[in-house]
Structure formats: C-alpha cells, structure tokens
Motif scaffolding. Structure first.
Motif, PDB file in Angstrom:
ATOM      1  N   HIS A 189      -9.682 -12.118  26.994  1.00  0.00           N
ATOM      2  CA  HIS A 189      -8.556 -11.202  27.143  1.00  0.00           C
ATOM      3  C   HIS A 189      -7.328 -11.745  26.422  1.00  0.00           C
ATOM      4  CE1 HIS A 189      -9.999  -8.632  30.700  1.00  0.00           C
ATOM      5  NE2 HIS A 189     -11.026  -9.389  30.331  1.00  0.00           N
ATOM      6  N   ARG A 190      -6.521 -10.809  25.915  1.00  0.00           N
ATOM      7  CA  ARG A 190      -5.221 -11.162  25.366  1.00  0.00           C
ATOM      8  C   ARG A 190      -4.154 -10.875  26.427  1.00  0.00           C
ATOM      9  NH1 ARG A 190      -5.497  -6.902  20.769  1.00  0.00           N
ATOM     10  NH2 ARG A 190      -6.634  -5.933  22.498  1.00  0.00           N
ATOM     11  N   TYR A 191      -3.247 -11.812  26.603  1.00  0.00           N
ATOM     12  CA  TYR A 191      -2.127 -11.618  27.521  1.00  0.00           C
ATOM     13  C   TYR A 191      -0.848 -11.713  26.709  1.00  0.00           C
ATOM     14  CZ  TYR A 191      -5.681 -12.065  31.074  1.00  0.00           C
ATOM     15  OH  TYR A 191      -6.803 -11.858  31.833  1.00  0.00           O
ATOM     16  N   VAL A 192      -0.086 -10.629  26.720  1.00  0.00           N
ATOM     17  CA  VAL A 192       1.038 -10.478  25.793  1.00  0.00           C
ATOM     18  C   VAL A 192       2.365 -10.468  26.543  1.00  0.00           C
ATOM     19  CG1 VAL A 192       1.936  -9.150  23.861  1.00  0.00           C
ATOM     20  CG2 VAL A 192      -0.508  -9.000  24.424  1.00  0.00           C
ATOM     21  N   PHE A 193       3.278 -11.346  26.135  1.00  0.00           N
ATOM     22  CA  PHE A 193       4.655 -11.340  26.630  1.00  0.00           C
ATOM     23  C   PHE A 193       5.501 -10.590  25.608  1.00  0.00           C
ATOM     24  CE2 PHE A 193       2.747 -15.081  28.515  1.00  0.00           C
ATOM     25  CZ  PHE A 193       3.212 -15.056  29.815  1.00  0.00           C
ATOM     26  N   ILE A 194       6.235  -9.589  26.076  1.00  0.00           N
ATOM     27  CA  ILE A 194       7.032  -8.746  25.188  1.00  0.00           C
ATOM     28  C   ILE A 194       8.459  -8.712  25.702  1.00  0.00           C
ATOM     29  CG2 ILE A 194       7.258  -6.460  24.142  1.00  0.00           C
ATOM     30  CD1 ILE A 194       4.224  -6.114  25.115  1.00  0.00           C
ATOM     31  N   LEU A 195       9.385  -8.949  24.802  1.00  0.00           N
ATOM     32  CA  LEU A 195      10.805  -8.988  25.162  1.00  0.00           C
ATOM     33  C   LEU A 195      11.555  -7.858  24.469  1.00  0.00           C
ATOM     34  CD1 LEU A 195      12.943 -10.785  26.702  1.00  0.00           C
ATOM     35  CD2 LEU A 195      13.449 -11.767  24.446  1.00  0.00           C
ATOM     36  N   PHE A 196      12.305  -7.098  25.277  1.00  0.00           N
ATOM     37  CA  PHE A 196      13.161  -6.037  24.756  1.00  0.00           C
ATOM     38  C   PHE A 196      14.618  -6.388  25.034  1.00  0.00           C
ATOM     39  CE2 PHE A 196       9.198  -3.770  25.681  1.00  0.00           C
ATOM     40  CZ  PHE A 196       9.019  -3.044  24.508  1.00  0.00           C
ATOM     41  N   LYS A 197      15.482  -6.028  24.119  1.00  0.00           N
ATOM     42  CA  LYS A 197      16.918  -6.183  24.343  1.00  0.00           C
ATOM     43  C   LYS A 197      17.469  -4.871  24.875  1.00  0.00           C
ATOM     44  CE  LYS A 197      21.234  -7.595  22.092  1.00  0.00           C
ATOM     45  NZ  LYS A 197      21.865  -8.066  20.825  1.00  0.00           N
ATOM     46  N   GLN A 198      18.091  -4.929  26.047  1.00  0.00           N
ATOM     47  CA  GLN A 198      18.643  -3.728  26.653  1.00  0.00           C
ATOM     48  C   GLN A 198      19.927  -3.308  25.953  1.00  0.00           C
ATOM     49  OE1 GLN A 198      17.062  -5.155  31.051  1.00  0.00           O
ATOM     50  NE2 GLN A 198      19.071  -4.211  30.903  1.00  0.00           N
ATOM     51  N   ARG A 199      20.189  -2.047  26.034  1.00  0.00           N
ATOM     52  CA  ARG A 199      21.389  -1.484  25.429  1.00  0.00           C
ATOM     53  C   ARG A 199      22.456  -1.319  26.500  1.00  0.00           C
ATOM     54  NH1 ARG A 199      18.486   3.182  21.625  1.00  0.00           N
ATOM     55  NH2 ARG A 199      17.186   1.715  20.426  1.00  0.00           N
ATOM     56  N   GLY A 200      23.419  -2.212  26.480  1.00  0.00           N
ATOM     57  CA  GLY A 200      24.488  -2.145  27.472  1.00  0.00           C
ATOM     58  C   GLY A 200      23.993  -2.546  28.841  1.00  0.00           C
ATOM     59  N   ARG A 201      24.465  -1.844  29.870  1.00  0.00           N
ATOM     60  CA  ARG A 201      24.153  -2.190  31.254  1.00  0.00           C
ATOM     61  C   ARG A 201      23.178  -1.196  31.871  1.00  0.00           C
ATOM     62  NH1 ARG A 201      30.375  -3.585  33.198  1.00  0.00           N
ATOM     63  NH2 ARG A 201      30.803  -5.093  31.541  1.00  0.00           N
ATOM     64  N   GLN A 202      22.262  -0.698  31.065  1.00  0.00           N
ATOM     65  CA  GLN A 202      21.318   0.310  31.516  1.00  0.00           C
ATOM     66  C   GLN A 202      20.402  -0.227  32.613  1.00  0.00           C
ATOM     67  OE1 GLN A 202      19.111  -0.286  27.506  1.00  0.00           O
ATOM     68  NE2 GLN A 202      17.720   0.925  28.728  1.00  0.00           N
ATOM     69  N   THR A 203      19.888   0.680  33.414  1.00  0.00           N
ATOM     70  CA  THR A 203      18.907   0.345  34.425  1.00  0.00           C
ATOM     71  C   THR A 203      17.526   0.692  33.891  1.00  0.00           C
ATOM     72  OG1 THR A 203      20.431   0.706  36.274  1.00  0.00           O
ATOM     73  CG2 THR A 203      18.070   0.833  36.754  1.00  0.00           C
ATOM     74  N   VAL A 204      16.645  -0.275  33.891  1.00  0.00           N
ATOM     75  CA  VAL A 204      15.287  -0.056  33.409  1.00  0.00           C
ATOM     76  C   VAL A 204      14.408   0.351  34.585  1.00  0.00           C
ATOM     77  CG1 VAL A 204      13.311  -1.102  32.238  1.00  0.00           C
ATOM     78  CG2 VAL A 204      15.641  -1.753  31.583  1.00  0.00           C
ATOM     79  N   LYS A 205      13.707   1.467  34.429  1.00  0.00           N
ATOM     80  CA  LYS A 205      12.901   2.018  35.518  1.00  0.00           C
ATOM     81  C   LYS A 205      11.666   1.162  35.792  1.00  0.00           C
ATOM     82  CE  LYS A 205      14.278   6.739  34.294  1.00  0.00           C
ATOM     83  NZ  LYS A 205      13.784   8.076  33.840  1.00  0.00           N
ATOM     84  N   THR A 206      11.330   1.067  37.065  1.00  0.00           N
ATOM     85  CA  THR A 206      10.133   0.325  37.466  1.00  0.00           C
ATOM     86  C   THR A 206       8.881   1.139  37.160  1.00  0.00           C
ATOM     87  OG1 THR A 206      11.363  -0.727  39.261  1.00  0.00           O
ATOM     88  CG2 THR A 206       8.955  -0.787  39.391  1.00  0.00           C
ATOM     89  N   PRO A 207       7.904   0.550  36.483  1.00  0.00           N
ATOM     90  CA  PRO A 207       6.658   1.272  36.198  1.00  0.00           C
ATOM     91  C   PRO A 207       5.976   1.727  37.487  1.00  0.00           C
ATOM     92  CG  PRO A 207       6.819  -0.721  34.866  1.00  0.00           C
ATOM     93  CD  PRO A 207       7.925  -0.788  35.874  1.00  0.00           C
ATOM     94  N   ALA A 208       5.315   2.874  37.417  1.00  0.00           N
ATOM     95  CA  ALA A 208       4.687   3.451  38.602  1.00  0.00           C
ATOM     96  C   ALA A 208       3.423   2.704  39.012  1.00  0.00           C
ATOM     97  CB  ALA A 208       4.357   4.923  38.352  1.00  0.00           C
ATOM     98  N   SER A 209       2.755   2.077  38.062  1.00  0.00           N
ATOM     99  CA  SER A 209       1.482   1.416  38.353  1.00  0.00           C
ATOM    100  C   SER A 209       1.261   0.255  37.400  1.00  0.00           C
ATOM    101  CB  SER A 209       0.340   2.421  38.221  1.00  0.00           C
ATOM    102  OG  SER A 209      -0.923   1.789  38.308  1.00  0.00           O
ATOM    103  N   ARG A 210       0.484  -0.708  37.840  1.00  0.00           N
ATOM    104  CA  ARG A 210       0.106  -1.807  36.944  1.00  0.00           C
ATOM    105  C   ARG A 210      -0.927  -1.326  35.921  1.00  0.00           C
ATOM    106  NH1 ARG A 210       1.463  -7.198  38.442  1.00  0.00           N
ATOM    107  NH2 ARG A 210       2.208  -7.460  40.583  1.00  0.00           N
ATOM    108  N   ASP A 211      -1.897  -0.525  36.382  1.00  0.00           N
ATOM    109  CA  ASP A 211      -2.936  -0.041  35.481  1.00  0.00           C
ATOM    110  C   ASP A 211      -2.412   1.112  34.625  1.00  0.00           C
ATOM    111  OD1 ASP A 211      -4.908  -1.825  36.312  1.00  0.00           O
ATOM    112  OD2 ASP A 211      -5.546  -0.511  37.953  1.00  0.00           O
ATOM    113  N   HIS A 212      -3.011   1.249  33.443  1.00  0.00           N
ATOM    114  CA  HIS A 212      -2.656   2.303  32.497  1.00  0.00           C
ATOM    115  C   HIS A 212      -1.196   2.219  32.062  1.00  0.00           C
ATOM    116  CE1 HIS A 212      -6.575   3.977  33.364  1.00  0.00           C
ATOM    117  NE2 HIS A 212      -6.273   4.073  34.649  1.00  0.00           N
ATOM    118  N   PHE A 213      -0.670   1.019  32.083  1.00  0.00           N
ATOM    119  CA  PHE A 213       0.686   0.809  31.573  1.00  0.00           C
ATOM    120  C   PHE A 213       0.649   0.971  30.058  1.00  0.00           C
ATOM    121  CE2 PHE A 213       3.993  -2.024  29.852  1.00  0.00           C
ATOM    122  CZ  PHE A 213       5.102  -1.562  30.546  1.00  0.00           C
TER     123      PHE A 213
END
Length: 209
Positions: free
Chosen positions: A154-178
């Motif tokens: 398996h590949r395990y990927v760490f991904i980093l995004f830079k947020q724009r300002g003070r936005q709130t990032v929504k919590t994903p609904a599920s671990r699967d099918h992300f």
C-alpha cells in the motif's frame, strides 16, 4: 528533476490521487524520531503504529495549513474499491498563534516576544504534531489510524494544503471513499503545496532481497 522522473509521478500518486503541482513548502514526516518518510521507501507496520512528527517550513509564518494522510490502495492495490481511505486529518481551523502574539505584542515582554515569534522563525516550524491532538497550528479532527495493510503493498500519502486566510475546513463525512481532489475543491484549497508517500505491507509478507 523532469516530471517523468518525479517520484510522486513514478509512484502514481500524481495521477491517481493528485493533479500535477509544484511543491512550494518543505514538509518532513518522521516516525519514531528517526524514520523519515521518503517517497517510495518502505516502512514496517511496527514503525508506523503511532502518529508521526510533522515539521513544516514556509516563508509566511502566519500561514495556516491542512494536513491529510490517505491510502489509495484500500483494501488491496489490485482492487482498491475503498479508495481513498483517510488515515489522518489535521486542519488549522484557528488563527495561527504567531498572529495572536504579534497582535498583543505591547502586552508581553521582549523576552516572550523573542521566544514566541523569533524562535519559530529560526526553526522554521509552522506545524508541529508530535503525537498530540492539539498542536500549535492545527487540531487533529480525524484521529490517526494506524496503517494495517493486509493484502499487497500500500501507498500512504501525506498531503499538505495551504489554507486561504482563516477559512474553516470541513470535516470529511467518512474515512472510506475519501477523494483528495474533491476535498480540495469543496474547501477551496487549490493544489497541494507538499506531498510525500511511503510504502507498507503486512509485517510477515515476503520481501524481495
């Protein structure tokens, strides 16, 4: 390095998980204080049982970031019908402490200012997640799930995004099918600023010599 030789492209992370992007922020991910994640390298399941230490450096110390870790090969590389499986989600849904400390600079001593503001600049640490659920610049929303590859590599990927300002990032609904692309689009995050991945397989699996 040419795009064709880029390890993220060779490992099909770019293509299956991410679109082509240009890394602009340095990110180091380290397990057990001495096992640094490097693209395409293999780590044993026993090494990755506990969440890693993540160090991020950028030019803007006031920036907020979102970190995710996914497995695009769940439950097996030959039939990844759960793709992607979310293993970790750490957004910065609050004002970076550096901004707060500068805003209240007149109320703190010079020593405190140097310690809180200058020291992080020297160390270039923006996000520090050393096994805690509440780091200085991010709060763990979806807890670290220990990788448990049963079938295949398996590949395990760490991904980093830079947020724009003070936005709130929504919590994903599920671990699967992300879906990393959909997640970025829904939250207006754009392309990643950094990514790194490692391989892992069952501890007792036969390995090439």
């Amino acid at each position: 390095m040419s795009r064709a030789m880029d390890p993220l492209t060779v490992g099909r992370v770019v293509g299956e998980v991410l679109d082509i992007f240009t890394p602009s922020v340095k990110m180091n991910v380290t397990y057990n204080s001495n096992k640094q994640v490097a693209n395409g390298h293999e780590l044993m399941p026993s090494v990755i049982a506990a969440k890693p230490y993540v160090e991020i450096g950028g030019d803007d110390m006031r920036a907020a970031y979102t970190l995710i870790m996914t497995d695009p090969d769940a439950p097996s590389p030959s039939d990844p019908y759960l793709r992607e499986h979310l293993h970790w989600f750490v957004p910065s849904n609050k004002v970076p402490f550096l901004v707060i400390s500068i805003h209240f600079l007149k109320w703190v001593s010079l020593y405190t200012y140097i310690y809180l503001c200058i020291y992080p600049l020297c160390c270039r640490i923006v996000t520090d997640i050393p096994g805690t659920t509440d780091a200085s610049f991010g709060k763990e929303i979806v807890g670290y799930e220990t990788p448990n590859p049963v079938i295949g590599i398996h590949r395990y990927v760490f991904i980093l995004f830079k947020q724009r300002g003070r936005q709130t990032v929504k919590t994903p609904a599920s671990r699967d099918h992300f879906n990393t692309r959909k997640f970025s689009e829904e939250n207006g995050l754009g392309l990643p600023v950094a990514a790194v991945y490692f391989n892992a397989q069952r501890e007792t699996a036969a390995r090439r010599r």
